[in-house]
Write an enzyme that holds these catalytic residues in place. Structure first.
Site, PDB file in Angstrom:
ATOM      1  N   GLY A   7       0.975  -0.908   0.399  1.00 10.91           N
ATOM      2  CA  GLY A   7       0.186  -0.344   0.028  1.00 10.91           C
ATOM      3  C   GLY A   7       0.876   1.266  -0.138  1.00 10.91           C
ATOM      4  O   GLY A   7       0.435   2.475  -0.514  1.00 10.91           O
ATOM      5  N   THR A   8       1.973   1.149   1.095  1.00 16.74           N
ATOM      6  CA  THR A   8       3.216   2.117   0.727  1.00 16.74           C
ATOM      7  C   THR A   8       3.242   2.855  -0.482  1.00 16.74           C
ATOM      8  O   THR A   8       3.415   4.097  -1.032  1.00 16.74           O
ATOM      9  CB  THR A   8       3.535   2.249   2.243  1.00 16.74           C
ATOM     10  OG1 THR A   8       3.445   2.238   3.076  1.00 16.74           O
ATOM     11  CG2 THR A   8       5.222   2.801   2.144  1.00 16.74           C
TER      12      THR A   8
ATOM     13  N   GLY B 194      -3.474  -6.423  -0.364  1.00 15.92           N
ATOM     14  CA  GLY B 194      -4.160  -7.206  -0.116  1.00 15.92           C
ATOM     15  C   GLY B 194      -3.773  -7.825   1.477  1.00 15.92           C
ATOM     16  O   GLY B 194      -5.273  -8.082   2.016  1.00 15.92           O
TER      17      GLY B 194
ATOM     18  N   THR C  45      10.232  -8.036 -12.232  1.00 17.96           N
ATOM     19  CA  THR C  45       8.905  -9.047 -12.626  1.00 17.96           C
ATOM     20  C   THR C  45       7.446  -9.397 -11.247  1.00 17.96           C
ATOM     21  O   THR C  45       8.377  -9.165 -10.513  1.00 17.96           O
ATOM     22  CB  THR C  45       9.826 -10.009 -12.322  1.00 17.96           C
ATOM     23  OG1 THR C  45      11.262  -9.910 -13.305  1.00 17.96           O
ATOM     24  CG2 THR C  45       9.253 -11.414 -12.130  1.00 17.96           C
TER      25      THR C  45
ATOM     26  N   CYS D  10       3.491   1.214  10.513  1.00 11.07           N
ATOM     27  CA  CYS D  10       4.412   1.977  10.222  1.00 11.07           C
ATOM     28  C   CYS D  10       5.421   2.777  10.669  1.00 11.07           C
ATOM     29  O   CYS D  10       6.130   3.800  10.791  1.00 11.07           O
ATOM     30  CB  CYS D  10       4.126   2.762   9.009  1.00 11.07           C
ATOM     31  SG  CYS D  10       3.196   1.286   7.889  1.00 11.07           S
TER      32      CYS D  10
END
Lengths: 393, 393
Positions: free
Chosen positions: A71-72, A200, A237, A325
């Site tokens: 998300g960061t 997720g 990738t 965080c």
């Protein structure tokens, strides 16, 4: 060992169906989606199926979903990529004062490049007033970013109204939906937004599987330059197992969202009702009405959050003091300060965030164990002794 | 189905030990390393153990290893973070002409911010001459970046000599070791470098697990701003299973490197010897002496790489035409053009990259199947017909 896990905002376990979907891609289906052979095609098909599942979760088209590793990263990509991609039009950004560190620190990085930003305040429940956003807009504003929900206080923001204030001026709107996506219904069309971040690992998908929605036709510069992956907008990738897991978690979240919510809200509300009832000087933080279904947060006065967490941990209860965080940074939360709490009160912040596997017995256990912990810690606090004296007099 | 997998440069399968090490972190050990409770500590210990294993692989200290989600992210972090972190001293960067797209496109992003770059040429085997690097240095140069080995041609570059040319002037040296790390011995002390990128999916670790070594004391700006993870230099929840898998893969690579090499080199050399012997107008690309042990690459004249790959795929053989990050871009490789090949020849590029599980029988199968494929495709090529006529006359 942990017996009651109430730290969903930090990490969720994989659902068995998610882990099962990932399995082959951690095994024999190890191909690179960019390869021109059978192993590559198999991986690519799985990635595209996941893209569709993620798109459905937020009412987007598959081609509007860009996979990221967190998300960061999605927030960095959105804030920096949109601001830099539109800097010819202006270099002013509007965000709320309670955004996640990935948004606020992306803003700081842009400020070092000459951008300016306005931090819109919040009220005592952590709610942004769309009128305040509108007032902050200037002719140089190109981007507004307000989070869908805040993981420290659970408050859900009025994103549609905020977008409605910005869109008529042609200003882009991003929302950090990391804390909300998968738990509350989201529709990028109905919200009227241009970009949305999700992860997720907040809804039973894997760490490393996250995404940014960017509305078709909106210019965004890459954060991670590289090859032709993700339409040239995000190199590297593809993390196939993580993407597959994210997709499956998104599909299950879309299917089960209402049932999950119905089961969580009574447990959450029991915590929000009982904690202040059982412990003196406990303040519920965040909104009672517009609130994440799995989220209960409080400030316990005269005790430090960390001490309570460690005591709870010794009783087998996992909780957090706010954002993972910053949890170990041991600073008073910028979110709580923005809501008008003083430093001392903010230090007593605790978040109990519920999994769908959380049971009424688990909640009971917390309610039983927690008050004596607070009592014991307060007895060691000179401030509490002083408070008791004052109260007694 | 693929029966002979010769596309290691695109993806490697997980070793059973790696998958086993990751298992718990995809299951019950799902905690966030930043959490202040038992589940968090378990995750954190695993991350720190992996950091130690990665450090040992390249002769670094654990505190010098920063986890990223891909080699591409590590390269972006290195190039942008070092260049921006030292721009007060100068804004000129020296790289080789055959760097990976993640390096070259990071350079392009910096050029849009006013940086300049010099691309150092390579010789016919893809080798950078350290004297050319030295010549390219100016008083504004702050960073030199040359890859350890190139994944399209297998050539290993003289990094120690390149670093020796730059270091006396106080210029930082980064090497993109993504294609090399885990396959050839690397020691950041002996090489005399300041930063090194590596990716676990090149040596039987998971996708999503990669790292950047940054020498202690070297200033680098974050690419992904956020929380306090990775010493504040790389935000985002740590991808614990991927990091654990990377660590285990690094440990196994360090242990088995010499044995793996000894088994691979004869198979590789058989390909490099036999392909030009069995097929007319096949050119081995890259160095024969300084070469990755698992890497054989050729250009087949008068045929397009993609057509050969698809035909090989139909025979159950997986190979690639070069970097996975550009394979579907269908442009002639900048690497081969830099080596002096013409566009037409470069279009016939193929890379056969071997797993440790590759058998002599697999190599025999390729050598048996491939010549008739080339024959058949060439018969459809007007240029080949023309060539035959010329040759016949």
């Amino acid at each position: 060992m942990t017996s009651v896990y109430l730290d969903r905002i930090a990490a969720t376990p994989l659902l068995p169906e998610v882990r099962e979907a990932m399995g082959p891609f951690l095994g024999e289906a190890f191909g690179n989606p960019q390869s021109l052979h059978a192993a590559g095609r198999l991986a690519q098909e799985a990635v595209e199926e996941a893209r569709e599942d993620v798109a459905v979760l937020v009412g987007a088209q598959a081609a509007e979903i860009y996979f990221t590793a967190s998300g960061t990263e999605a927030n960095n990509f959105a804030i920096k990529g949109l601001a830099l991609g539109h800097q010819a039009k202006g270099r002013h950004i509007v965000v709320s004062a309670i955004e996640h560190s990935s948004v606020l620190n992306s803003i700081k990085a842009l400020e070092r490049q000459g951008f300016t930003a306005t931090l819109v305040p919040v009220d005592g429940s952590g709610r942004v007033d769309p009128a305040d956003v509108e007032k902050a807009l200037t002719k140089d504003t190109t981007l507004v970013s307000v989070m869908t929900a805040n993981s420290e206080i659970g408050t859900i923001e009025p994103i549609a109204a905020i977008a409605a204030a910005a869109k008529p001026r042609g200003i882009l709107v991003h929302t950090d939906a990391v804390a909300a996506a998968g738990s509350v219904p989201l529709d990028v069309q109905a919200l009227g937004i241009d970009a949305l971040s999700l992860a997720g690992d907040q809804f039973y998908g894997p760490k490393g599987g996250a995404a940014l929605f960017v509305r078709k036709g909106v210019r965004i510069l890459p954060l991670i330059d590289g090859g032709i992956q993700e339409g040239g907008r995000r190199g590297g990738t593809e993390n196939v197992p993580a993407i597959v897991g994210l997709g499956r978690a998104a599909r299950l979240a879309a299917r089960d969202m209402e049932a999950r919510r119905a089961a969580l809200v009574p447990l959450r509300d029991r915590l929000l009702d009982e904690l202040p009832r059982r412990i003196e000087r406990v303040l519920v933080t965040g909104s009672r009405t517009d609130r994440l279904p799995h989220h209960a947060s409080v400030c316990v006065e005269f005790v430090e959050g960390e001490a309570m967490l460690l005591s709870l941990d010794m009783q087998g209860i996992a909780a957090s003091s706010g954002s993972a965080c910053t949890s170990k940074a041991l600073k008073a939360s910028h979110v709580l300060l923005a809501m008008g709490l003083d430093h001392a009160t903010a230090q007593g912040s605790l978040v109990f965030s519920l999994l769908d596997a959380t049971t009424p017995a688990g909640i009971d256990r917390l309610l039983e164990v927690f008050p004596p912990i607070v009592d014991r810690l307060r007895r060691m606090s000179p401030l509490w002794t002083e408070h008791l004296k004052k109260r007694g007099s």
